[in-house]
Design an enzyme around this catalytic site. Structure first.
Site, short mmCIF file in Angstrom:
data_model
loop_
_atom_site.label_atom_id
_atom_site.label_comp_id
_atom_site.label_asym_id
_atom_site.label_seq_id
_atom_site.Cartn_x
_atom_site.Cartn_y
_atom_site.Cartn_z
N GLY A 48 -13.69 30.68 38.21
CA GLY A 48 -12.80 29.57 38.67
C GLY A 48 -11.43 29.74 38.22
O GLY A 48 -11.14 30.50 37.28
N GLY A 91 -9.01 28.99 35.82
CA GLY A 91 -8.83 28.49 34.83
C GLY A 91 -7.54 28.17 34.12
O GLY A 91 -7.17 27.54 33.25
N ASP A 144 -6.83 27.07 27.20
CA ASP A 144 -5.77 25.80 27.27
C ASP A 144 -5.23 25.78 28.60
O ASP A 144 -4.49 24.92 28.78
CB ASP A 144 -4.63 25.98 26.28
CG ASP A 144 -3.96 27.18 26.23
OD1 ASP A 144 -3.93 27.95 27.13
OD2 ASP A 144 -3.69 27.74 24.91
N ARG A 186 3.22 30.72 42.60
CA ARG A 186 2.58 31.67 43.45
C ARG A 186 2.43 31.37 44.97
O ARG A 186 2.22 30.28 45.15
CB ARG A 186 1.24 32.27 43.03
CG ARG A 186 1.21 32.65 41.26
CD ARG A 186 0.11 33.58 40.89
NE ARG A 186 -1.11 32.94 41.08
CZ ARG A 186 -2.18 33.78 41.01
NH1 ARG A 186 -2.27 34.94 40.55
NH2 ARG A 186 -3.49 32.99 41.18
N ASP A 242 -13.50 38.80 41.38
CA ASP A 242 -12.88 37.50 41.46
C ASP A 242 -11.32 37.78 41.50
O ASP A 242 -10.43 36.89 41.60
CB ASP A 242 -12.98 36.79 40.39
CG ASP A 242 -12.87 37.46 38.83
OD1 ASP A 242 -13.68 38.26 38.75
OD2 ASP A 242 -11.83 37.21 38.13
N ASN A 243 -10.98 39.27 41.63
CA ASN A 243 -9.64 39.47 41.53
C ASN A 243 -9.23 40.26 42.87
O ASN A 243 -8.24 41.20 43.18
CB ASN A 243 -9.15 40.41 40.63
CG ASN A 243 -9.05 39.46 39.16
OD1 ASN A 243 -8.84 38.32 39.21
ND2 ASN A 243 -9.17 40.56 38.10
#
Length: 631
Positions: free
Chosen positions: A153, A155, A188, A246, A340-341
């Site tokens: 996900g 992050g 973070d 983005r 995931d990319n």
């Protein structure tokens, strides 16, 4: 009232941007009162952005968890949903590093407007939300380095919403680095200035190279800091936080469809939405109708969605093949080609440890953590194809796996080779006719570049100046061409041994004594390459610089004899291409123009990005802004 909002809003945002001590969790933002909501800053430059957040309407969003308003950022599994609500965490004193005019123009924005920098610092840092924005984080899974990793996900990225423009465009906006989300795990949710500059510059560089890519509209830094171990050597340091705006039609990826994956037999991990085929159907309907409207329309009257889904996978396969072909033709290495990319619409996405080739080396690895070389430059097409197979698996049962695999087998290699060869012909100025021998000509060019350690970008740029019409400049041209080759010392460094001699000796003994175990360990390819390096190193030790120069000239002269009509070969490839032209002067002009359009003089080499980063870390953003200019 508007003037009060404009004056008070930034003060409220600045007041909430308090520093967070290292080692302590980020505190949740205080609940916003109705008064505070009314005092939100009112944008002027950004006032025309009209949000229509279709993704959140048509795909399931996690129900807000119980607890205080700040709880949505708590890391957790997110089953039965494609998005989870999130909220940007304000930064201290945000400041614009750079704006990309061409990217912001997609949204109908003028980056040169008087209010642009002030509003970009406020709204594109996450310190204030635009009217209509609905921050959320996307849930997806992924195969990382070939192994299923389960839920990943967004992050460190947040969906803001989708902006519809007067020109008819629809663009998803994301803030990358705006704070933690439910998918941040132990991180973070922040990005630092150096990585943000790299993503910002490369997104726009790829656009100017003509390669399908997500865009970057703004890069904003701040006085907030986080601790990062830059070189993973146990010496962490404080770095400034930054955020990148983005822009893309969508950031949905192959891994978005892997949230339904059952327990993986190798890793024991499963997606968070196992068994929810209803959501898979929702996702397919949404993605196809939104981003593949021709396919949606063509199959609208069919009772079964199988043929529609097959056409969807076929188009994704073609776009992916074309994208990676473009990468190979400019020497781009992605570095982290996990599922995931991989963009579902065929865009280059998620710029991490990317790089452009300097010396041509097909085995070049730009990711220091990729010890096995899985994502080496030469392996990118096969890895993209492997990822497509994982997407096909994720679409079952809505697309039978056998049919999906057949589509990939039929389309990917053919589309990749077709697009790659078309691009390479243009890079070589072959503009009038296609020949079966062109594939071999390109292969021998790359082999010559590898043997001589030639610079990938510079070699093609030099070829653009080839003196077709006269032999007088041929020797000078050859001298310039060989000057792009690696020196003897550079080659020795490139071929230095990478395995400990004792480890290599043990591997060779194991290969002789127990070949089955040796094959099981999976180091055969590494050992073979190490032996090849040692052999090449031995040859180089016996060469003088003058002998290397002579050898390089021989290699390039041999290739030029195939390519050039001036290299004592009347049947050279350029000569054949010229035969198809009635007007030689027009052919020459077209050839030069096409080569200049397809052979960039500059790419975003690491030293260029690093120079911009170092200047920006000292408060000078001019290098970043200069790096945005297409060359």
């Amino acid at each position: 009232m508007a003037s009060v909002r404009s004056a008070v809003g930034p003060l409220l945002a600045a007041a909430s941007a308090r520093p967070v001590p290292f080692g302590r969790p980020l505190p949740p933002p205080a609940p916003r009162s109705a008064w505070a909501a009314a005092m939100e800053p009112v944008p002027r430059w950004l006032a025309g952005l009209r949000f229509d957040n279709r993704a959140l309407r048509e795909l399931p969003v996690e129900a807000p968890p119980p607890g205080p308003e700040g709880a949505p950022s708590a890391p957790r599994p997110v089953p039965g949903a494609c998005f989870a609500r999130a909220r940007p965490v304000p930064l201290q004193r945000p400041r614009v590093v750079a704006l990309s005019g061409p990217a912001l123009a997609l949204l109908g924005l003028d980056a040169a407007a008087r209010e642009a920098e002030a509003e970009a610092a406020l709204f594109f840092s996450g310190n204030a939300l635009l009217p209509g924005a609905e921050p959320a984080a996307h849930c997806y899974c992924g195969h990382q380095f070939g192994q299923f990793a389960g839920q990943l996900g967004d992050g460190a990225a947040m969906y803001l919403g989708e902006v519809c423009t007067a020109a008819g465009g629809r663009w998803e906006l994301q803030l990358k680095g705006a704070g933690p989300t439910p998918f941040s795990r132990q991180a973070d949710g922040r990005k630092v200035l150096r990585s943000s500059i790299r993503e910002f510059l490369c997104s726009e560089a790829m656009f100017h190279l003509g390669i399908p890519t997500t865009r970057a509209g703004a890069c904003v830094t701040s006085e907030s800091t986080v601790v990062r171990d830059v070189f993973y050597d146990g010496n962490p340091r404080y770095e400034k936080c930054a955020v990148v705006l983005r822009i893309a039609p969508t950031f949905i990826r192959f891994g978005s469809f892997e949230i339904f994956k059952s327990t993986d037999e190798h890793t024991g991990r499963a997606g968070p939405s196992v068994g929810r085929n209803d959501i898979r159907i929702q996702m397919l309907n949404y993605v196809i109708s939104s981003f593949f409207p021709e396919i949606h329309t063509a199959h609208a009257c069919e009772s079964s969605p199988v043929q529609r889904n097959a056409a969807f996978l076929r188009e994704v396969t073609r776009r992916t093949a074309q994208m990676v072909a473009e990468w190979q033709c400019v020497g781009f290495c992605h570095g982290v080609l996990n599922t995931d990319n991989m963009s579902i619409v065929g865009l280059t996405i998620d710029y991490g440890p990317f790089g452009f080739l300097d010396r041509y080396d097909p085995d070049h690895v730009c990711n220091a953590s990729d010890n096995a070389g899985r994502y080496a430059y030469c392996k990118q097409p096969e890895v993209c194809k492997w990822n497509l197979h994982k997407l096909a698996e994720a679409l079952e049962p809505e697309l039978p796996l056998a049919l999906g695999e057949a589509i990939i087998a039929e389309e990917f290699d053919a589309e990749f080779q077709k697009h790659y060869l078309q691009k390479m012909r243009r890079k070589l100025g072959l503009v009038r006719m296609e020949q079966d021998e062109d594939r071999a000509l390109v292969a021998r060019l790359l082999e010559t570049m590898h043997l001589t350690g030639a610079d990938f970008t510079n070699t093609f740029s030099v070829l653009s100046t080839f003196p077709v019409e006269t032999e007088a400049g041929l020797s000078d041209f050859l001298a310039v061409l060989t000057s792009q080759c690696a020196s003897l010392e550079e080659l020795k460094l490139a071929y230095r041994p990478q395995m400990d001699p004792r480890q290599l000796s043990m591997m060779l003994m194991l290969a002789q004594s127990n070949p089955q175990l040796f094959a099981l360990i999976g180091t055969q390819a590494n050992v073979t390459k190490e032996l090849e390096r040692m052999e090449q190193q031995s040859r180089l030790e016996q060469l003088s610089p003058a002998e290397l120069q002579n050898r390089n000239e021989e290699h390039w002269t041999a290739w030029l004899q195939e390519y050039s009509p001036l290299a004592c070969n009347s049947r050279a490839r350029l000569d054949k291409d010229k035969e198809g032209a009635g007007d030689t002067a027009a052919w020459q002009a077209e050839r030069v123009q096409v080569m200049h359009m397809n052979n960039p003089k500059y790419v975003l080499r690491n030293y260029i990005a690093q120079k911009a980063i170092e200047a920006a870390e000292n408060g000078d953003f001019s290098e970043v802004r200069t790096g945005l200019s297409p060359a």
